[in-house]
Design a protein around this motif. Sequence first.
Motif, PDB file in Angstrom:
ATOM      1  N   MET A  90      52.690   3.655 -65.130  1.00  0.00           N
ATOM      2  CA  MET A  90      53.796   2.453 -65.657  1.00  0.00           C
ATOM      3  C   MET A  90      53.708   2.835 -67.283  1.00  0.00           C
ATOM      4  O   MET A  90      54.837   2.115 -67.756  1.00  0.00           O
ATOM      5  N   ARG A  91      52.576   2.627 -67.842  1.00  0.00           N
ATOM      6  CA  ARG A  91      52.527   2.608 -69.343  1.00  0.00           C
ATOM      7  C   ARG A  91      53.626   3.792 -69.941  1.00  0.00           C
ATOM      8  O   ARG A  91      54.079   3.567 -70.759  1.00  0.00           O
ATOM      9  N   ARG A  92      53.387   4.752 -69.242  1.00  0.00           N
ATOM     10  CA  ARG A  92      54.035   5.942 -69.639  1.00  0.00           C
ATOM     11  C   ARG A  92      55.471   5.953 -69.481  1.00  0.00           C
ATOM     12  O   ARG A  92      56.239   6.467 -70.217  1.00  0.00           O
ATOM     13  N   LEU A  93      55.835   5.404 -68.395  1.00  0.00           N
ATOM     14  CA  LEU A  93      57.129   5.345 -68.017  1.00  0.00           C
ATOM     15  C   LEU A  93      57.682   4.478 -68.912  1.00  0.00           C
ATOM     16  O   LEU A  93      59.149   4.611 -69.409  1.00  0.00           O
ATOM     17  N   ARG A  94      57.005   3.285 -69.632  1.00  0.00           N
ATOM     18  CA  ARG A  94      57.999   2.487 -70.507  1.00  0.00           C
ATOM     19  C   ARG A  94      57.558   2.747 -71.714  1.00  0.00           C
ATOM     20  O   ARG A  94      57.999   1.926 -72.966  1.00  0.00           O
ATOM     21  N   ASP A  95      56.898   3.844 -72.265  1.00  0.00           N
ATOM     22  CA  ASP A  95      56.785   4.286 -73.551  1.00  0.00           C
ATOM     23  C   ASP A  95      58.002   4.576 -74.211  1.00  0.00           C
ATOM     24  O   ASP A  95      58.914   5.365 -73.911  1.00  0.00           O
ATOM     25  N   MET A 109      54.432  14.730 -76.060  1.00  0.00           N
ATOM     26  CA  MET A 109      53.331  13.665 -75.685  1.00  0.00           C
ATOM     27  C   MET A 109      52.413  14.225 -74.636  1.00  0.00           C
ATOM     28  O   MET A 109      53.014  14.490 -73.632  1.00  0.00           O
ATOM     29  N   ALA A 110      50.996  14.634 -74.716  1.00  0.00           N
ATOM     30  CA  ALA A 110      50.535  15.320 -73.597  1.00  0.00           C
ATOM     31  C   ALA A 110      50.035  14.153 -72.624  1.00  0.00           C
ATOM     32  O   ALA A 110      49.773  13.186 -72.835  1.00  0.00           O
ATOM     33  N   ASP A 111      50.099  14.459 -71.392  1.00  0.00           N
ATOM     34  CA  ASP A 111      49.753  13.556 -70.134  1.00  0.00           C
ATOM     35  C   ASP A 111      48.365  13.017 -70.167  1.00  0.00           C
ATOM     36  O   ASP A 111      47.526  14.112 -70.354  1.00  0.00           O
ATOM     37  N   ASN A 112      47.980  11.948 -70.035  1.00  0.00           N
ATOM     38  CA  ASN A 112      46.647  11.595 -69.866  1.00  0.00           C
ATOM     39  C   ASN A 112      46.096  12.206 -68.351  1.00  0.00           C
ATOM     40  O   ASN A 112      46.986  12.109 -67.411  1.00  0.00           O
ATOM     41  N   PRO A 113      45.154  12.717 -68.338  1.00  0.00           N
ATOM     42  CA  PRO A 113      44.665  13.291 -67.098  1.00  0.00           C
ATOM     43  C   PRO A 113      44.420  12.618 -66.112  1.00  0.00           C
ATOM     44  O   PRO A 113      44.666  12.798 -64.755  1.00  0.00           O
ATOM     45  N   LEU A 114      44.260  11.231 -66.360  1.00  0.00           N
ATOM     46  CA  LEU A 114      44.112  10.246 -65.265  1.00  0.00           C
ATOM     47  C   LEU A 114      45.994  10.272 -64.091  1.00  0.00           C
ATOM     48  O   LEU A 114      45.636   9.744 -63.197  1.00  0.00           O
ATOM     49  N   ILE A 115      46.687  10.381 -64.992  1.00  0.00           N
ATOM     50  CA  ILE A 115      48.091  10.482 -64.368  1.00  0.00           C
ATOM     51  C   ILE A 115      48.052  11.615 -63.332  1.00  0.00           C
ATOM     52  O   ILE A 115      48.706  11.202 -61.931  1.00  0.00           O
ATOM     53  N   HIS A 116      47.320  12.487 -63.238  1.00  0.00           N
ATOM     54  CA  HIS A 116      47.190  13.623 -62.328  1.00  0.00           C
ATOM     55  C   HIS A 116      45.957  13.712 -61.286  1.00  0.00           C
ATOM     56  O   HIS A 116      45.840  14.423 -60.519  1.00  0.00           O
TER      57      HIS A 116
END
Length: 288
Positions: free
Chosen positions: A21-26, A1-8
Amino acid sequence: MADNPLIHDSNAGIERLLEIMRRLRDPQTGCPWDIEQDFATIAPYTIEEAYEVADAIAREAWDELKGELGDLLFQSVFHAQMAEEAGYFTFQDVVRTMSDKMVARHPHVFGDESRDKSAEQQTQDWEAIKAAERAGKEQKGALDGVAANLPALLRAHKLQKRAARVGFDWPDAGHVLAKITEEAAELEEARDKMDADALEDEFGDLLFVMVNLGRHLGIEPEAALRRTNAKFTRRFEQVEARLAERGKTPSQSDLTEMDALWDEVKTEEHRANGKLPPVDVMAAPRNG
C-alpha cells in the motif's frame, strides 16, 4: 526505485500488504490512480466490498469469501495509509484501538468478571459499556453515534434498537402489526390526494415500521431484503429462460404469460425444497 523484498515475500503477512500500500501511494513511483484517491473517493468502494463479503457468506461461497475478506482488509489498509500521510493515525493505531476496545468490552473474558451470565445479560453489559464510551465522547443522546451514511434500512434498524434500549418501543409484534395497518391507510390516503411529498413521507413511515416489525421478530431487514432480491432474480431469470424456449423475450410477452411462468417456477422451487406451494394471494409480479 527498487522494490522492498518484503513485497515479494508471500509469507510476510500483514506487513507485506502495508508495504504494498505504501508503494502504491508513493508520489514518485506509485500508481497514478491510487495516488489520486482520498477518503471520500475510496469510501464507496469500502461499502461495496463489505456487501460483497455479506453476499459471499449468504451464498456460502467460502472460496470466494477469502478473497472478499482480503478486499475489505485492503480498504482498511488504504484508509490507514491515507490517514498516516495526513498525520491523523497509523494502521498500528487502528489495530491498537480495536484491540483495546475488545479487551475493555469483554471483562468476563479478559478481566475478573464472571462468565456465568446469559447471552441476554452479556448484551445488556455490552450496551452499558458502549453507553459509557459514548458519554466519554460527549455523545449524550440515545441516538448519538449512529452513522448518518448507513444504508437506510440498516440505519432505521439501529435507530430503533437504540430507542428501544431507553424504553421507547412497542411492547410486542402485535402492536407493530397494528401500526403497519395504520401507516398503510395513511399511505393510501396520500395516494388518493396525489400529494407527492406526503406520499414519499408516508411510504417512508411504512418502511420504518416494517423494519420495526422485523426487529421484533428477530429479522435483520438488510439480510431479509437481500434474500428476497436473490429469490426474485433467480425466479425472473427462469421466466426469461422459459420464454426463450418459446422464442420470446419479456418485451414480446405479456403479464398473463409471464405470471403463469412465474407460478410454474415458484411451484417447482417449492417442490424441490419439499414444500407444498402456498396459496398466492398477491398481485403479479410476485415474490412469495
